[in-house]
Scaffold this motif. Structure first.
Motif, PDB file in Angstrom:
ATOM      1  N   ILE A 190      29.549  33.731  43.353  1.00 54.34           N
ATOM      2  CA  ILE A 190      28.108  33.951  43.467  1.00 54.34           C
ATOM      3  C   ILE A 190      27.712  34.342  44.883  1.00 54.34           C
ATOM      4  O   ILE A 190      26.934  35.255  45.104  1.00 54.34           O
ATOM      5  N   SER A 191      28.284  33.644  45.857  1.00 54.16           N
ATOM      6  CA  SER A 191      27.986  33.972  47.249  1.00 54.16           C
ATOM      7  C   SER A 191      29.076  33.409  48.160  1.00 54.16           C
ATOM      8  O   SER A 191      29.667  32.370  47.857  1.00 54.16           O
ATOM      9  N   ASP A 192      29.308  34.107  49.276  1.00 56.10           N
ATOM     10  CA  ASP A 192      30.281  33.600  50.250  1.00 56.10           C
ATOM     11  C   ASP A 192      29.667  32.484  51.084  1.00 56.10           C
ATOM     12  O   ASP A 192      30.373  31.662  51.660  1.00 56.10           O
ATOM     13  N   THR A 193      28.333  32.512  51.167  1.00 51.70           N
ATOM     14  CA  THR A 193      27.644  31.569  52.033  1.00 51.70           C
ATOM     15  C   THR A 193      26.769  30.627  51.226  1.00 51.70           C
ATOM     16  O   THR A 193      25.885  31.067  50.493  1.00 51.70           O
ATOM     17  N   TRP A 194      27.031  29.358  51.365  1.00 52.87           N
ATOM     18  CA  TRP A 194      26.214  28.341  50.700  1.00 52.87           C
ATOM     19  C   TRP A 194      25.714  27.358  51.732  1.00 52.87           C
ATOM     20  O   TRP A 194      26.442  26.938  52.630  1.00 52.87           O
ATOM     21  N   LEU A 195      24.447  26.995  51.571  1.00 54.82           N
ATOM     22  CA  LEU A 195      23.839  26.066  52.501  1.00 54.82           C
ATOM     23  C   LEU A 195      23.676  24.706  51.824  1.00 54.82           C
ATOM     24  O   LEU A 195      23.344  24.631  50.643  1.00 54.82           O
ATOM     25  N   SER A 196      23.972  23.677  52.595  1.00 56.42           N
ATOM     26  CA  SER A 196      23.745  22.337  52.071  1.00 56.42           C
ATOM     27  C   SER A 196      22.683  21.690  52.944  1.00 56.42           C
ATOM     28  O   SER A 196      22.809  21.649  54.162  1.00 56.42           O
ATOM     29  N   ILE A 197      21.639  21.224  52.299  1.00 56.64           N
ATOM     30  CA  ILE A 197      20.597  20.573  53.088  1.00 56.64           C
ATOM     31  C   ILE A 197      20.324  19.207  52.481  1.00 56.64           C
ATOM     32  O   ILE A 197      20.082  19.078  51.288  1.00 56.64           O
ATOM     33  N   SER A 198      20.473  18.179  53.325  1.00 56.12           N
ATOM     34  CA  SER A 198      20.289  16.844  52.761  1.00 56.12           C
ATOM     35  C   SER A 198      19.207  16.086  53.511  1.00 56.12           C
ATOM     36  O   SER A 198      19.032  16.238  54.721  1.00 56.12           O
TER      37      SER A 198
END
Ligand code: ADP
Length: 283
Positions: A190-198
């Motif tokens: 789906i994407s090379d870049t994934w962001l995780s925000i917690s």
């Protein structure tokens, strides 16, 4: 011959059942659409008179010529605050019905990840200060600068999580962490870049058996919190649906009496094209 006839009857019955099932699915879909459309229209119609109530009560509460008694001034403020609560509720219902009807328009564009701390502090430092809570936002070193998502909806999710965290915490801190998520092969499609925000708080926490429930509409962890903290029980269901629309998912880890962490994982989608949605279970 009898066996053939028997098989034919069975096939007929099966076909009939299939048709009936299709028809009731269609009916269900249609009534769900009617419901969403009705809610969307109602919310819109309610907002117009409510806006007059909000503007006029605000003017009253400004008490220009000092004409109002202390009591009257208090009433004007209560009218205004209640109006705002109602507006929030209406907006939530409108959002939820839009998502459910598949009518939430998305606009994917560039977002500067390093602007997140400023956004959070602008909006939430006053409440944190008022409650004497620490509010920290940490963006990881290796973070990409530009991320593609629907920025307005991204902020909506973040705001929801932060206002909950601050609402349900009486002492300690609320910490926001922004980092790159570990990308599995499935996610990479789906994407090379994934962001995780917690968003982590040291608040009241959510009991294990309620952790699934809080993502459902109009559900709150327990009746006492409703009376103490108010709220509609719509925020997290909106979050979950919007996060899904943006191609990601939301998870919760919490210990009752110690605090909660809500984590949102989102793909960067330059062309806004979510061809395949994956669920957390597949990763
Ligand atoms: P609302 O906050 O308006 O009640 P939400 O859908 O945002 O609705 O949250 C649903 C419920 O989940 C809340 O009523 C509360 O019981 C629980 N909850 C959400 N966030 C937190 C949190 N950070 N800490 C403890 N409980 C929470």
């Amino acid at each position: 011959e009898e066996r053939t006839r028997d098989a034919e009857t069975k096939t007929h019955a099966l076909e009939k059942a299939q048709i009936e099932l299709k028809e009731s699915a269609e009916q269900l879909r249609q009534s769900s659409n009617y419901k969403s459309e009705f809610l969307a229209n109602m919310s819109h119609e309610l907002r117009t008179p409510l806006n007059s109530i909000l503007i006029l009560s605000e003017m009253l509460a400004e008490n220009h010529d000092n004409r109002l008694s202390d009591d009257d001034l208090e009433y004007a403020k209560v009218i205004h605050d209640s109006g705002e609560d109602l507006l929030n509720l209406i907006n939530d219902i409108l959002d939820l019905s839009k998502v459910e009807a598949g009518k939430m328009d998305l606009w994917f564009r560039e977002m500067d990840v390093y602007e997140i701390p400023q956004h959070v502090h602008n909006l939430f430092s006053p409440i944190a200060k008022q409650k004497d809570l620490d509010l920290n936002v940490d963006v990881a070193q290796n973070m990409v600068e530009i991320f593609h998502t629907d920025v307005k909806r991204f902020h909506q999710i973040l705001n929801n999580l932060l206002s909950n965290a601050l609402k349900f915490t009486e002492q300690g801190s609320v910490n926001v962490k922004v980092e790159l998520a570990q990308v599995t092969p499935t996610m990479k499609q789906i994407s090379d870049t994934w962001l995780s925000i917690s968003v982590t708080d040291t608040g009241i926490g959510i009991p294990k058996d309620k952790q699934q429930l809080v993502f459902e509409s109009f559900q709150q962890a327990d009746g006492a919190t409703v009376r103490k903290y108010g709220g509609t029980g719509l925020g997290l269901s909106i979050c979950r649906e919007v996060v899904k629309l943006l191609g990601g998912w939301i998870t919760l880890r919490s210990t009752e009496g110690e605090g909660s962490t809500f984590t949102v994982c989102l793909p960067s989608l330059p062309d806004g094209n979510i061809s395949t949605l994956i669920s957390e279970q597949e990763v």
